[in-house]
Design an enzyme around this catalytic site. Structure first.
Site, short mmCIF file in Angstrom:
data_model
loop_
_atom_site.label_atom_id
_atom_site.label_comp_id
_atom_site.label_asym_id
_atom_site.label_seq_id
_atom_site.Cartn_x
_atom_site.Cartn_y
_atom_site.Cartn_z
N PRO A 29 -8.56 -15.35 38.96
CA PRO A 29 -9.54 -14.63 38.14
C PRO A 29 -9.10 -14.76 36.68
O PRO A 29 -7.93 -14.51 36.37
CB PRO A 29 -9.43 -13.18 38.61
CG PRO A 29 -8.25 -13.10 39.51
CD PRO A 29 -7.69 -14.45 39.74
N LEU A 30 -9.99 -15.15 35.80
CA LEU A 30 -9.65 -15.31 34.38
C LEU A 30 -10.74 -14.67 33.55
O LEU A 30 -11.87 -15.17 33.48
CB LEU A 30 -9.53 -16.80 34.02
CG LEU A 30 -8.39 -17.60 34.66
CD1 LEU A 30 -8.58 -19.10 34.41
CD2 LEU A 30 -7.02 -17.15 34.16
N GLN A 83 -12.91 -9.76 41.91
CA GLN A 83 -11.76 -8.95 41.53
C GLN A 83 -12.19 -7.70 40.76
O GLN A 83 -12.93 -7.80 39.78
CB GLN A 83 -10.76 -9.73 40.70
CG GLN A 83 -9.45 -8.95 40.65
CD GLN A 83 -8.49 -9.43 39.59
OE1 GLN A 83 -8.84 -9.55 38.43
NE2 GLN A 83 -7.26 -9.70 40.01
N CYS A 113 -2.69 -6.77 35.76
CA CYS A 113 -3.07 -7.04 34.37
C CYS A 113 -2.19 -6.25 33.40
O CYS A 113 -2.13 -5.01 33.46
CB CYS A 113 -4.54 -6.70 34.16
SG CYS A 113 -5.04 -7.07 32.47
N LYS A 152 -3.77 -8.55 43.81
CA LYS A 152 -3.05 -9.49 42.94
C LYS A 152 -2.16 -8.65 42.02
O LYS A 152 -2.64 -7.74 41.36
CB LYS A 152 -4.05 -10.31 42.13
CG LYS A 152 -3.39 -11.31 41.18
CD LYS A 152 -4.43 -12.29 40.64
CE LYS A 152 -3.85 -13.26 39.65
NZ LYS A 152 -3.61 -12.66 38.33
N ASN A 213 1.69 -17.58 42.29
CA ASN A 213 0.94 -17.80 41.04
C ASN A 213 1.93 -17.79 39.86
O ASN A 213 2.90 -17.06 39.86
CB ASN A 213 -0.10 -16.68 40.89
CG ASN A 213 -0.77 -16.66 39.53
OD1 ASN A 213 -0.72 -15.67 38.82
ND2 ASN A 213 -1.42 -17.74 39.16
N GLY A 214 1.61 -18.65 38.91
CA GLY A 214 2.41 -18.70 37.68
C GLY A 214 2.98 -20.08 37.44
O GLY A 214 3.78 -20.58 38.23
N ASP A 215 2.51 -20.71 36.35
CA ASP A 215 3.07 -21.98 35.87
C ASP A 215 2.81 -23.16 36.82
O ASP A 215 3.60 -24.10 36.86
CB ASP A 215 4.58 -21.86 35.62
CG ASP A 215 4.89 -20.81 34.57
OD1 ASP A 215 3.96 -20.40 33.84
OD2 ASP A 215 6.07 -20.40 34.47
N ARG A 238 -3.99 -20.82 33.96
CA ARG A 238 -4.17 -21.53 32.70
C ARG A 238 -4.35 -23.04 32.86
O ARG A 238 -4.95 -23.68 32.00
CB ARG A 238 -2.99 -21.21 31.77
CG ARG A 238 -3.05 -19.78 31.24
CD ARG A 238 -1.72 -19.36 30.67
NE ARG A 238 -0.69 -19.32 31.71
CZ ARG A 238 0.60 -19.12 31.48
NH1 ARG A 238 1.02 -18.97 30.24
NH2 ARG A 238 1.47 -19.08 32.48
C1 LIG Z 1 -7.48 -16.01 29.65
C2 LIG Z 1 -6.86 -15.31 30.82
C3 LIG Z 1 -7.58 -14.36 31.50
C4 LIG Z 1 -7.03 -13.71 32.61
N1 LIG Z 1 -7.78 -12.82 33.31
C5 LIG Z 1 -7.30 -12.28 34.46
C6 LIG Z 1 -8.10 -11.44 35.28
O1 LIG Z 1 -9.28 -11.19 34.97
N2 LIG Z 1 -7.54 -10.93 36.41
C7 LIG Z 1 -6.25 -11.22 36.79
O2 LIG Z 1 -5.79 -10.75 37.84
N3 LIG Z 1 -5.48 -12.01 36.05
C8 LIG Z 1 -5.97 -12.56 34.90
N4 LIG Z 1 -5.19 -13.41 34.19
C9 LIG Z 1 -3.89 -13.82 34.74
C10 LIG Z 1 -4.06 -15.09 35.60
O3 LIG Z 1 -4.94 -14.86 36.66
C11 LIG Z 1 -2.72 -15.59 36.14
O4 LIG Z 1 -2.16 -14.60 36.97
C12 LIG Z 1 -1.74 -15.93 35.05
O5 LIG Z 1 -2.37 -16.66 34.02
C13 LIG Z 1 -0.55 -16.74 35.59
O6 LIG Z 1 -1.00 -17.93 36.17
P1 LIG Z 1 -0.95 -19.35 35.39
O7 LIG Z 1 0.47 -19.57 34.96
O8 LIG Z 1 -1.44 -20.35 36.40
O9 LIG Z 1 -1.83 -19.20 34.19
C14 LIG Z 1 -5.70 -14.02 33.04
C15 LIG Z 1 -4.98 -14.97 32.32
C16 LIG Z 1 -5.52 -15.61 31.23
C17 LIG Z 1 -4.71 -16.64 30.49
#
Ligand SMILES: Cc1cc2nc3c(=O)[nH]c(=O)nc-3n(C[C@H](O)[C@H](O)[C@H](O)COP(=O)(O)O)c2cc1C
Length: 340
Positions: A29-30, A83, A113, A152, A213-215, A238
């Protein structure tokens, strides 16, 4: 490599509505990114992956705001998780019911979050500190809906010595059917590196599927993360920005299917137009403002990308964006002809 293809399937029981996910690779979710239009682009390359909505505030949804975020999910192709964030159990369970009625494949509760606006009010990562409330939220939502309920979260609030394992076991007991772990604490935000090793240790403790999740930005990260964590799935955040094909690319790699083709430069530029057209159709001229951030993420890593990007984000309307892109494509093709 057999290890990785043992099973791509994640099974969730639900309360009457069981779910099967035929892919280990999921879209995070972003907020501000994973709207219906973006998900449609991601879906082109990732037919089986679980994709998520942006996080949705339960109280707002209950009062009729943000309903477009869950509108007609059942008409979208493939599984879409909704979410929800909030700290009010009644609002969260009511919002979950609305999302279920709208076609949510599952309901995910945001307990990770770190944004102050959300955690100060007791939602998101603040729930790591209010464990009784977190448990109540899971129980209430599980009782309110038939689809599976998932969570999450992160590895802790301030540090990793907070016995997050006990917290996660209690969420599992409360009815959470899958946990996604961003391998950082709330305090770490996005700094440092995600701790895949700790995710792996937690995976061993839980009976329900654990999603790492992460990186994770590419197939190599995905292999390394799966090897280190033995997780049931991976969630990509990301890495998708500007690259809506990425979930599909990683899914192919994890399933060991050969032949994934990343879009070439021309296709990436045409994707910008397609995305922009959809945004304008849905949101009118405001669509251009939303498109700008996607343009700056997509228009990179090719000769002249920087100068084209600078022009595209300054374009005053959709026609100017299209003219600039069509001109750039013509130049690219001309140069290709000269070189061959
Ligand atoms: C622009 C942006 C928006 C995000 N929005 C949410 C969200 O709505 N809900 C959530 O659980 N995490 C949110 N996250 C966190 C991501 O879902 C993820 O957990 C975090 O970026 C780590 O994963 P990555 O390293 O693959 O980016 C957001 C992250 C970014 C960068």
């Amino acid at each position: 490599m057999d290890f990785y293809i043992m099973s791509s399937i994640i099974k969730l029981r639900g309360k009457g509505v069981s779910r099967i996910i035929n892919s280990k690779v999921m879209l995070s979710p972003l907020a501000g990114v994973t709207d219906k239009i973006f998900r449609k682009l991601v879906r082109k390359w990732a037919p089986e992956s679980l994709l998520f909505t942006e996080m949705i505030n339960a109280t707002s949804l209950k009062h009729g705001y943000g309903t477009q975020k869950i509108k007609q999910l059942e008409l979208e192709k493939g599984p879409i998780g909704v979410q929800i964030f909030d700290n009010r159990p009644f609002a969260v369970s009511e919002a979950a019911k609305l999302a279920e009625d709208s076609g949510a494949f599952l309901i995910d509760i945001n307990m990770g979050c770190p944004v102050k606006k959300i955690s100060r009010k007791g939602g998101g990562s603040a729930l790591i500190n209010d464990r009784l409330l977190a448990i109540e939220l899971v129980k209430r939502v599980s009782n309110a809906v038939k689809v599976p309920v998932t969570v999450k979260t992160r590895l802790g609030w301030e540090n990793k010595e907070e016995n997050i394992e006990e917290f996660l076991l209690s969420l599992q007991d409360a009815g959470a059917e899958m946990i996604t772990l961003h391998g950082r604490t709330r305090k770490e935000g996005f700094s440092g590196k995600a701790d895949w090793e700790m995710i792996g240790k937690i995976k061993e403790l839980l009976e329900i599927p654990v999603i790492a999740n992460g990186d994770i930005k590419n197939p190599k990260d995905a292999y390394n993360c799966l090897k280190k964590t033995n997780a049931d799935g991976l969630m990509i955040g990301r890495g998708i920005l500007g690259s809506p094909w990425k979930i599909g690319e990683i899914d192919y790699a994890v399933k060991e299917i050969k032949g994934f083709e990343e879009p070439n430069i021309e296709e990436k530029l045409l994707l910008i137009i397609e995305h922009l057209d959809e945004l304008i159709k849905e949101k009118g001229s405001h669509g251009l403002l939303i498109a700008r951030k996607h343009i700056s993420w997509t228009c990179k890593n090719f000769p002249e990308a920087t100068s084209l990007r600078n022009k595209l984000v300054r374009a005053i309307d959709a026609n100017e964006v299209k003219e600039l892109i069509n001109k750039a494509i013509k130049t690219l093709n001309y140069e290709k002809k000269i070189l061959t």
